[in-house]
Write an enzyme that holds these catalytic residues in place. Structure first.
Site, PDB file in Angstrom:
ATOM      1  N   GLU A   1      13.189  57.781  14.098  1.00 58.34           N
ATOM      2  CA  GLU A   1      12.202  56.701  14.042  1.00 58.34           C
ATOM      3  C   GLU A   1      10.784  57.222  13.826  1.00 58.34           C
ATOM      4  O   GLU A   1       9.947  56.528  13.256  1.00 58.34           O
ATOM      5  CB  GLU A   1      12.258  55.850  15.308  1.00 58.34           C
ATOM      6  CG  GLU A   1      13.492  54.961  15.411  1.00 58.34           C
ATOM      7  CD  GLU A   1      14.680  55.657  16.047  1.00 58.34           C
ATOM      8  OE1 GLU A   1      14.626  56.894  16.248  1.00 58.34           O
ATOM      9  OE2 GLU A   1      15.673  54.971  16.358  1.00 58.34           O
TER      10      GLU A   1
ATOM     11  N   PHE B   1      20.077  48.083  29.423  1.00 59.03           N
ATOM     12  CA  PHE B   1      20.389  49.184  28.516  1.00 59.03           C
ATOM     13  C   PHE B   1      19.389  49.213  27.355  1.00 59.03           C
ATOM     14  O   PHE B   1      19.138  48.185  26.726  1.00 59.03           O
ATOM     15  CB  PHE B   1      21.810  49.023  27.978  1.00 59.03           C
ATOM     16  CG  PHE B   1      22.181  50.085  26.977  1.00 59.03           C
ATOM     17  CD1 PHE B   1      22.258  51.417  27.356  1.00 59.03           C
ATOM     18  CD2 PHE B   1      22.419  49.758  25.652  1.00 59.03           C
ATOM     19  CE1 PHE B   1      22.577  52.401  26.433  1.00 59.03           C
ATOM     20  CE2 PHE B   1      22.739  50.735  24.722  1.00 59.03           C
ATOM     21  CZ  PHE B   1      22.820  52.067  25.121  1.00 59.03           C
ATOM     22  N   GLN B   2      18.831  50.348  27.083  1.00 58.57           N
ATOM     23  CA  GLN B   2      17.834  50.560  26.027  1.00 58.57           C
ATOM     24  C   GLN B   2      16.617  49.647  26.173  1.00 58.57           C
ATOM     25  O   GLN B   2      16.049  49.183  25.193  1.00 58.57           O
ATOM     26  CB  GLN B   2      18.467  50.406  24.632  1.00 58.57           C
ATOM     27  CG  GLN B   2      19.460  51.525  24.337  1.00 58.57           C
ATOM     28  CD  GLN B   2      19.871  51.627  22.885  1.00 58.57           C
ATOM     29  OE1 GLN B   2      19.904  50.638  22.165  1.00 58.57           O
ATOM     30  NE2 GLN B   2      20.195  52.837  22.437  1.00 58.57           N
TER      31      GLN B   2
ATOM     32  N   LYS C   1      15.957  40.223  21.668  1.00 59.94           N
ATOM     33  CA  LYS C   1      17.100  39.973  20.796  1.00 59.94           C
ATOM     34  C   LYS C   1      17.419  38.493  20.656  1.00 59.94           C
ATOM     35  O   LYS C   1      17.787  38.014  19.583  1.00 59.94           O
ATOM     36  CB  LYS C   1      18.329  40.730  21.318  1.00 59.94           C
ATOM     37  CG  LYS C   1      19.477  40.710  20.331  1.00 59.94           C
ATOM     38  CD  LYS C   1      20.590  41.671  20.686  1.00 59.94           C
ATOM     39  CE  LYS C   1      21.659  41.654  19.586  1.00 59.94           C
ATOM     40  NZ  LYS C   1      22.790  42.540  19.910  1.00 59.94           N
TER      41      LYS C   1
ATOM     42  N   MET D   1      -2.049  78.578  13.199  1.00 61.11           N
ATOM     43  CA  MET D   1      -3.318  78.206  13.814  1.00 61.11           C
ATOM     44  C   MET D   1      -3.340  78.610  15.287  1.00 61.11           C
ATOM     45  O   MET D   1      -4.362  79.055  15.807  1.00 61.11           O
ATOM     46  CB  MET D   1      -3.565  76.706  13.650  1.00 61.11           C
ATOM     47  CG  MET D   1      -4.972  76.274  14.021  1.00 61.11           C
ATOM     48  SD  MET D   1      -6.238  77.137  13.066  1.00 61.11           S
ATOM     49  CE  MET D   1      -6.489  75.996  11.708  1.00 61.11           C
TER      50      MET D   1
END
Lengths: 163, 574
Positions: free
Chosen positions: B51, B113-114, B163, B482
């Site tokens: 993502e 969940f999630q 949802k 760096m």
């Protein structure tokens, strides 16, 4: 210097957390905070007192104005204004002290709003200094609990904070 | 009026908004939306492999096209993986709309969940966010999100979508608003005329003026107007890292960019100027060095669309809040027909600047002799030649990023695509994908390093799926360059965890996905490899170019010093 910033914001979920979050995110300081809906149910009024140099206060007001939920704001301390805080305090009140506490409350124009055989619940309004002075006067008898609202304020005269 | 489910409304609204691509990754809470996307063919969804890559790809698209990038992720880990990309866009003021699935409304707060409070998590790194409370709100919220993301000072907007708001069984009337108004949001459309007049008077009277412009000129599409104004006045200009390309580099009036690794002439000019005309830059700490020693003799005109950027780190003498193009155009009309009060002083200023240029001419780095390891700078210069300076250039973060900014000379805005504010390693590869998908006819180059590249190398798979032909220039110095440079300078060369052990064979790795990949070790191998890489614009080619790991980025400002306090090489300082 201490500033009182009064904000009209959308009465929406999450709006308060955006304002409060901004202060912690940008390392600004909050002394007191007070928020409630206004006569227009779509708006809340939030009053925050903060301390900082002019440069910091300028950044605070600019960043607050940037928040999409903030509709309008005013720094009340820029002009003449009225500020009030309400405090509820429970003190021990036994025997001869009951009269003495009542007299002190009268001097401060505070009201006893609840009693039990052993304590008084006192309500007092005023600016922060007055409330502090009352608490100091109550210290010898025993302060059991304090609930303060934080500062609320409004400009004097014709100035109006509205849409 | 049509009845649509929340999910279908989202797909339709994105199309009505003119969205071409969504970058995303499916998951439970977003499945109704994914089903709606499946049943339409107007908006193309690009499946990334992480993502974070979705956000960077959308970001790259936005930086190149000027249009908002769009991301779709699921709840919980899908949304939290997007956080780095949202923060990256926020720091660089990039328009982006991120649609996040969320657990169903009745489960919110139950540690379902999630479930993650993504509105809470992203609060400090978004311009605004919305949580959908009823499916019928969807068209208006999406319209508002795009309006907020792309107007005023642009930024990312998150929409949290439980949802049940997208359930296929519930249908509501759909119409996409043409316009939205928000009483608490009205970006300025022009600057204060009195302030602009005051600014112009200062400009005409200045003896050692300097334009300093930033990303605001790029996102405000004010590059042409800026070029016009700067040329009319014959003033020098330095653009911030984010503003590179807004004025053609290589032009006599352009001094490059200022700051920590800025050019010698830029930093000196900043220090000695008597008037900075800052447009759309924010004087961040990588530019100013020590603010108390910053530009001791300069008055500052600061034009920015965001009032909170003005006088934030450096006090402005003439603050102007307004969009870059409107303000610059007003300045142009005011300078027309006017003469400079001190043309001789400007001449003298130019000779001083040309003197600084001459001092460093030919001394910036030592190109390697045949047989020696390549210098990263010469690779960037070779890529610049190979692409005639016309490519889109995305970068990751570190030494290679600075070398790319120093040695690739941009003629146009929106071509230099880099994570300037947040400094996100892993940004470049997905950003390059986002650019290439929208500009298939152009060369899109990614300058990266073996450290940054490994943070997002799973996106090889996305490139394979969609045939995305980016050219990857891996400046492989086998170390976190760096970090290593700072350790050399500040930690007596104790290279704590800056050495990348167990590097993969990148040629085989790219080969595993079916891509052409070439290892380059010497200067003789470089040109032919570039020639092969840029032969076919549709083909992804990975060049694994071994460069000298001991090389440092110079100039480098001395910490806590003024603009002109710089290390010029490992042994010289100002």
């Amino acid at each position: 210097m201490r500033h009182i910033i009064s904000i009209l914001m959308e009465n929406e979920p999450g709006a308060l957390s955006r304002v409060v979050g901004l202060f912690s995110q940008r390392n600004f300081n909050i002394e007191t905070l007070n928020v409630a809906p206004t006569e227009d149910a779509t708006l809340s009024r939030l009053t925050v007192t903060t301390v900082g140099e002019d440069r910091v206060i300028e950044q605070i007001t600019k960043h607050l104005n940037k928040l999409v939920d903030v509709v309008k704001l005013v720094d009340l301390t820029e002009g003449s204004h009225i500020e009030r805080e309400l405090m509820l305090v429970k003190v021990k009140a036994l025997g001869a002290q009951r009269d003495e506490i009542k007299r002190t409350a009268d001097i401060f124009r505070a009201q006893i709003v609840d009693i039990t055989p052993s304590l008084y619940t006192i309500q007092i309004t005023g600016d922060g200094g007055k409330l502090d002075a009352f608490l100091a006067a109550m210290q010898p008898v025993g302060v059991l609990e304090v609930a303060r609202t934080g500062v609320s304020g409004i400009a004097r005269g014709e100035k109006v904070l509205s849409l | 009026m049509e009845l649509l489910s929340g999910a279908d409304m989202i797909a339709r609204a994105l199309h009505d908004e003119g969205v071409e691509y969504i970058y995303g990754y499916p998951g439970g809470a977003a499945l109704h939306i994914y089903d709606a996307l499946f049943r339409q063919d107007k908006v193309q969804h690009i499946l990334v492999r992480h993502e974070q890559a979705a956000t960077h790809a959308a970001d790259g698209y936005a930086r190149a096209s000027g249009k908002p990038g769009v991301v779709l992720v699921t709840s919980g880990p899908g949304a939290t993986n997007a956080v780095t990309g949202i923060a990256t866009a926020y720091m660089d003021s990039i328009p982006m709309v991120v649609l996040c699935g969320q657990v169903a409304s009745h489960l919110i707060g139950e540690d379902a969940f999630q479930e993650t409070d993504i509105v809470g998590v992203t609060r400090p790194i978004v311009k605004h966010s919305f949580s959908i409370k009823h499916p019928s709100e969807i068209p208006e919220v999406i319209k508002k999100a795009f309006y907020l993301a792309s107007s005023g000072r642009p930024g990312p907007v998150v929409i949290d979508i439980p949802k049940d708001m997208t359930a296929p069984t519930e249908r509501y009337e759909y119409s996409y608003p043409k316009k939205v108004r928000m009483r608490s949001y009205s970006p300025v459309t022009r600057g204060h005329s009195g302030q602009i007049k005051k600014a112009v008077e200062l400009m005409l009277k200045a003896r050692r003026p300097l334009f300093f412009t930033g990303g605001g000129v790029v996102s405000g599409r004010a590059s042409e107007a800026l070029t016009d104004l700067v040329r009319r006045l014959n003033f020098p200009i330095t653009t911030s890292l984010m503003g590179i390309g807004a004025y053609p580099q290589g032009d006599r009036q352009c001094l490059g960019w200022p700051g920590m690794h800025g050019s010698y002439e830029s930093n000196n000019a900043m220090h000695h100027t008597d008037l900075i005309i800052c447009i759309g830059a924010r004087f961040d700490d990588r530019v100013t060095n020590n603010t108390s020693k910053f530009c001791p003799t300069a008055k500052i005109i600061h034009v920015d669309i965001d009032p909170s950027s003005v006088s934030k780190t450096v006090r402005a003498d003439v603050p102007i809040v307004g969009p870059a193009d409107a303000v610059i155009n007003e300045m142009i009309s005011l300078v027309q027909g006017r003469e400079l009060a001190n043309p001789d002083a400007l001449e003298a200023w130019w000779s001083q600047i040309d003197g600084w240029r001459a001092e460093r001419e030919g001394k910036l780095y030592e190109p390697s002799a045949p047989g020696e390891p390549l210098k990263p700078q010469q690779v960037v210069e070779a890529v610049h030649r190979a692409t005639r300076g016309e490519a889109f250039v995305a970068t990751d973060v570190g030494q290679h990023q600075m070398f790319a900014a120093q040695y690739y000379k941009f003629q146009r805005p929106n071509r230099w695509i880099t994570s300037g504010g947040l400094g996100t390693m892993g940004f470049g590869f997905p950003a390059a994908m986002g650019i290439k998908m929208s500009y298939p006819e152009d060369d899109v180059v990614l300058f990266t390093g073996e450290g940054s590249f490994q943070m997002m190398m799973q996106e090889f798979s996305t490139c394979k799926q969609y045939g995305i032909g980016v050219k990857i220039i891996n400046l492989n110095n086998q170390s976190l360059g760096m970090v290593r440079q700072w350790q050399d300078l500040n930690y007596k060369s104790r290279h704590s965890h800056s050495y990348m052990e167990s590097l993969p064979d990148f040629v085989q790795l790219a080969g595993a996905y079916g891509f052409r990949a070439i290892k380059v070790h010497t200067v003789e191998e470089l040109e032919p490899a570039l020639e092969e890489a840029f032969r076919n614009k549709d083909e992804l080619v990975f060049l694994d170019i071994y460069v000298d790991p001991r090389e440092h980025v110079y100039p480098m400002q001395v910490p806590l010093g003024s603009m002109r306090d710089m290390l010029l090489t490992k042994t010289e300082r100002t």
